[in-house]
Design a protein around this motif. Structure first.
Motif, PDB file in Angstrom:
ATOM      1  N   PHE A  10       0.834  -1.203   0.000  1.00 49.66           N
ATOM      2  CA  PHE A  10       0.000   0.000   0.000  1.00 49.66           C
ATOM      3  C   PHE A  10       0.868   1.251   0.000  1.00 49.66           C
ATOM      4  CE2 PHE A  10      -2.104   3.383   2.408  1.00 49.66           C
ATOM      5  CZ  PHE A  10      -3.182   3.617   1.576  1.00 49.66           C
ATOM      6  N   SER A  13       2.464   2.087  -3.355  1.00 54.00           N
ATOM      7  CA  SER A  13       1.617   2.438  -4.490  1.00 54.00           C
ATOM      8  C   SER A  13       0.690   3.613  -4.173  1.00 54.00           C
ATOM      9  CB  SER A  13       0.813   1.227  -4.945  1.00 54.00           C
ATOM     10  OG  SER A  13       0.006   0.755  -3.879  1.00 54.00           O
ATOM     11  N   TRP A  14      -0.394   3.354  -3.466  1.00 56.63           N
ATOM     12  CA  TRP A  14      -1.420   4.372  -3.271  1.00 56.63           C
ATOM     13  C   TRP A  14      -0.989   5.487  -2.328  1.00 56.63           C
ATOM     14  CZ3 TRP A  14      -4.723   4.479  -6.906  1.00 56.63           C
ATOM     15  CH2 TRP A  14      -5.088   3.305  -7.548  1.00 56.63           C
TER      16      TRP A  14
END
Length: 50
Positions: A10, A13-14
């Protein structure tokens, strides 16, 4: 160890995308037209006598 892997993916990426978009938004906000006068006024506040 499964939680660490999920959080790591997580963050790679985000979360990185969210931080990048936040940074771009702050830069646009700081350099928008008309912000110079407001920044100058805010900078003078500590120097004013009451």
């Amino acid at each position: 160890m499964e939680t660490y892997t999920a959080l790591r993916q997580f963050a790679d990426s985000w979360a990185l995308l969210a931080m990048t978009l936040f940074f771009i938004g702050v830069v646009i906000f700081a350099f928008r037209p008309g912000s110079r006068k407001q920044a100058d006024n805010a900078a003078r506040i500590p120097l004013e006598d009451e």
